[in-house]
Design an enzyme around this catalytic site. Structure first.
Site, PDB file in Angstrom:
ATOM      1  N   ASP A  68     -13.891  12.427  34.550  1.00  0.00           N
ATOM      2  CA  ASP A  68     -14.833  11.346  34.891  1.00  0.00           C
ATOM      3  C   ASP A  68     -14.766  10.929  36.351  1.00  0.00           C
ATOM      4  O   ASP A  68     -15.747  10.399  36.893  1.00  0.00           O
ATOM      5  CB  ASP A  68     -14.516  10.116  34.025  1.00  0.00           C
ATOM      6  CG  ASP A  68     -13.086   9.623  34.267  1.00  0.00           C
ATOM      7  OD1 ASP A  68     -12.161  10.466  34.323  1.00  0.00           O
ATOM      8  OD2 ASP A  68     -12.901   8.404  34.416  1.00  0.00           O
ATOM      9  N   THR A  76      -4.328   9.319  38.304  1.00  0.00           N
ATOM     10  CA  THR A  76      -5.518   8.964  39.070  1.00  0.00           C
ATOM     11  C   THR A  76      -5.243   7.737  39.921  1.00  0.00           C
ATOM     12  O   THR A  76      -4.466   6.869  39.533  1.00  0.00           O
ATOM     13  CB  THR A  76      -6.733   8.686  38.150  1.00  0.00           C
ATOM     14  OG1 THR A  76      -7.103   9.889  37.539  1.00  0.00           O
ATOM     15  CG2 THR A  76      -7.939   8.115  38.867  1.00  0.00           C
ATOM     16  N   GLY A 101     -10.580  11.452  30.835  1.00  0.00           N
ATOM     17  CA  GLY A 101     -11.894  11.559  31.453  1.00  0.00           C
ATOM     18  C   GLY A 101     -13.012  11.885  30.488  1.00  0.00           C
ATOM     19  O   GLY A 101     -14.137  11.392  30.631  1.00  0.00           O
ATOM     20  N   ARG A 116     -12.018  22.481  34.653  1.00  0.00           N
ATOM     21  CA  ARG A 116     -12.312  21.248  33.900  1.00  0.00           C
ATOM     22  C   ARG A 116     -12.609  20.099  34.889  1.00  0.00           C
ATOM     23  O   ARG A 116     -11.900  19.900  35.860  1.00  0.00           O
ATOM     24  CB  ARG A 116     -11.121  20.901  33.017  1.00  0.00           C
ATOM     25  CG  ARG A 116     -11.251  19.579  32.258  1.00  0.00           C
ATOM     26  CD  ARG A 116     -10.618  18.424  33.000  1.00  0.00           C
ATOM     27  NE  ARG A 116     -10.579  17.205  32.226  1.00  0.00           N
ATOM     28  CZ  ARG A 116     -10.247  16.013  32.720  1.00  0.00           C
ATOM     29  NH1 ARG A 116      -9.908  15.896  33.974  1.00  0.00           N
ATOM     30  NH2 ARG A 116     -10.257  14.944  31.969  1.00  0.00           N
ATOM     31  N   VAL A 117     -13.651  19.361  34.609  1.00  0.00           N
ATOM     32  CA  VAL A 117     -13.997  18.205  35.448  1.00  0.00           C
ATOM     33  C   VAL A 117     -13.941  16.958  34.581  1.00  0.00           C
ATOM     34  O   VAL A 117     -14.505  16.931  33.484  1.00  0.00           O
ATOM     35  CB  VAL A 117     -15.419  18.352  36.043  1.00  0.00           C
ATOM     36  CG1 VAL A 117     -15.743  17.151  36.934  1.00  0.00           C
ATOM     37  CG2 VAL A 117     -15.552  19.654  36.824  1.00  0.00           C
ATOM     38  N   GLY A 121      -8.099   7.252  32.959  1.00  0.00           N
ATOM     39  CA  GLY A 121      -7.856   7.477  31.534  1.00  0.00           C
ATOM     40  C   GLY A 121      -8.324   8.868  31.158  1.00  0.00           C
ATOM     41  O   GLY A 121      -8.593   9.691  32.043  1.00  0.00           O
TER      42      GLY A 121
HETATM   43  N1  ASP Z   1      -9.538  10.170  34.497  1.00  0.00           N
HETATM   44  C1  ASP Z   1      -8.784  11.276  34.994  1.00  0.00           C
HETATM   45  C2  ASP Z   1      -9.374  12.559  34.456  1.00  0.00           C
HETATM   46  O1  ASP Z   1      -9.655  12.610  33.285  1.00  0.00           O
HETATM   47  C3  ASP Z   1      -7.343  11.247  34.658  1.00  0.00           C
HETATM   48  C4  ASP Z   1      -6.638   9.957  34.780  1.00  0.00           C
HETATM   49  O2  ASP Z   1      -7.228   8.925  35.069  1.00  0.00           O
HETATM   50  O3  ASP Z   1      -5.430   9.964  34.588  1.00  0.00           O
HETATM   51  O4  ASP Z   1      -9.486  13.483  35.196  1.00  0.00           O
END
Ligand code: ASP
Length: 318
Positions: free
Chosen positions: A208, A177, A231, A205-206, A229
């Site tokens: 955060d 991200t 999500g 899948r969605v 992180g």
């Molecule tokens: N937060 C993102 C998600 O869960 C992934 C990431 O930050 O690495 O889609």
């Protein structure tokens, strides 16, 4: 050049990185530095925070080392599906897109949703059709898949896991991200977050990142925040909103960021990090993971890049 206070913090994912090659380490550091330099130039010239966060996230999306735009992680169907959101702290306007598969800069599509529609979020086919009608160029899904990601997806599939981009599949602790938070010369705050999600995620899948309050938040009365992180954990704790409203005259961004990450850890044993800037222009960042790829700069901050949440001293320890 205008004179005045400004601040910028950007991230390129969080996680627990092991066995990082020198080449990839340098690619992260150089990518973050290049983005900070471009963003600072804009802020110094008087650009608005919303334009700066969009420009910074565009740079990170176009850099295939990061998990956003080209170089996004791959889902269980072998496809890239990208989520992105942008928010303006002065009027709480926001734009968000979910499940984009064919457009190079999801953050700019999200910006158009904010600027050109009455809506905040557009998903999947609707988001794709909107991007097309807004004049964005179409790319085949294969354009987004790099060799690194194809290998990562294969390993994740073999291990039967979803994986944060910045982590090692075996340890299952890496995330990706990208995000940016800016405080401009007029004291306006904006935030932007863009992602391919987590490797080996289910189709549809969605996480955060495109959800206001979870992976992003901006409000001039409090702060701007961008998260990275797992999500699902950030969704359940609405962590970006939690961090922002933690700001007050005694709790500034550094303390509010730490408090939010303590909360994330405590209630869902969450893994990841956040970056933020409060209404006074203070920069904060914290993570529950060992690594938070990030960099910052500002009228009160010397430019630095680090792969660890606590700052430049850790850079050489990796
Ligand atoms: N937060 C993102 C998600 O869960 C992934 C990431 O930050 O690495 O889609």
């Amino acid at each position: 050049m205008k004179q005045g206070k400004y601040a910028l913090i950007i991230h390129g994912g969080a996680g627990n990185i092991t066995g990082l090659s020198q080449e990839r380490h340098d690619a992260y550091v150089n990518g973050i530095r290049e983005c900070l330099e471009a963003g600072e130039k804009l802020l110094k010239a008087g650009a608005s925070s919303i334009d700066v966060v969009e420009a910074c996230v565009n740079i990170l999306e176009n850099n295939e080392v990061f998990n956003a735009g080209k170089g996004s992680v791959i889902n269980t169907e072998g496809e890239v599906e990208m989520d992105s959101a942008i928010m303006n702290g002065s009027d709480l306007k926001a734009g968000s897109v979910i499940g984009l598969k064919h457009y190079k800069n999801p953050i700019s599509v999200a910006r158009q949703v904010m600027d050109k529609t009455e809506h905040v979020m557009l998903a999947c086919d609707g988001a794709e059709e909107f991007a097309k009608s807004a004049g964005f160029k179409y790319y085949e899904n294969d354009y987004f898949k790099t060799e690194f990601r194809i290998k990562q997806a294969e390993e994740a599939k073999k291990a039967g896991k979803t994986v944060l981009d910045v982590s090692d599949v075996k340890k299952n602790k890496k995330m990706g991200t990208v995000g940016a938070v800016a405080f401009d010369m007029n004291g306006n705050i904006a935030a932007a977050t863009s992602t391919g999600g987590i490797a080996n995620k289910l189709k549809g899948r969605v996480g955060d990142s495109p959800i206001i309050g979870a992976g992003i938040y901006a409000n001039n009365q409090y702060a701007g925040v961008s998260a990275t992180g797992y999500g699902e954990q950030f969704l359940r704790t609405v962590v970006s909103f939690y961090a922002a409203i933690g700001v007050n005259s005694t709790t500034k961004a550094p303390a509010a960021a730490k408090k939010a990450m303590t909360y994330l850890k405590k209630v869902v044993n969450g893994l990841g990090g956040i970056i933020m800037i409060d209404k006074y222009g203070n920069i904060g960042k914290a993570a529950t993971s060992e690594n938070l790829i990030h960099g910052l700069v500002g009228s009160d901050y010397e430019l630095y890049v680090s792969l660890a949440p606590n700052g430049k001293n850790e850079l050489n320890e990796l």
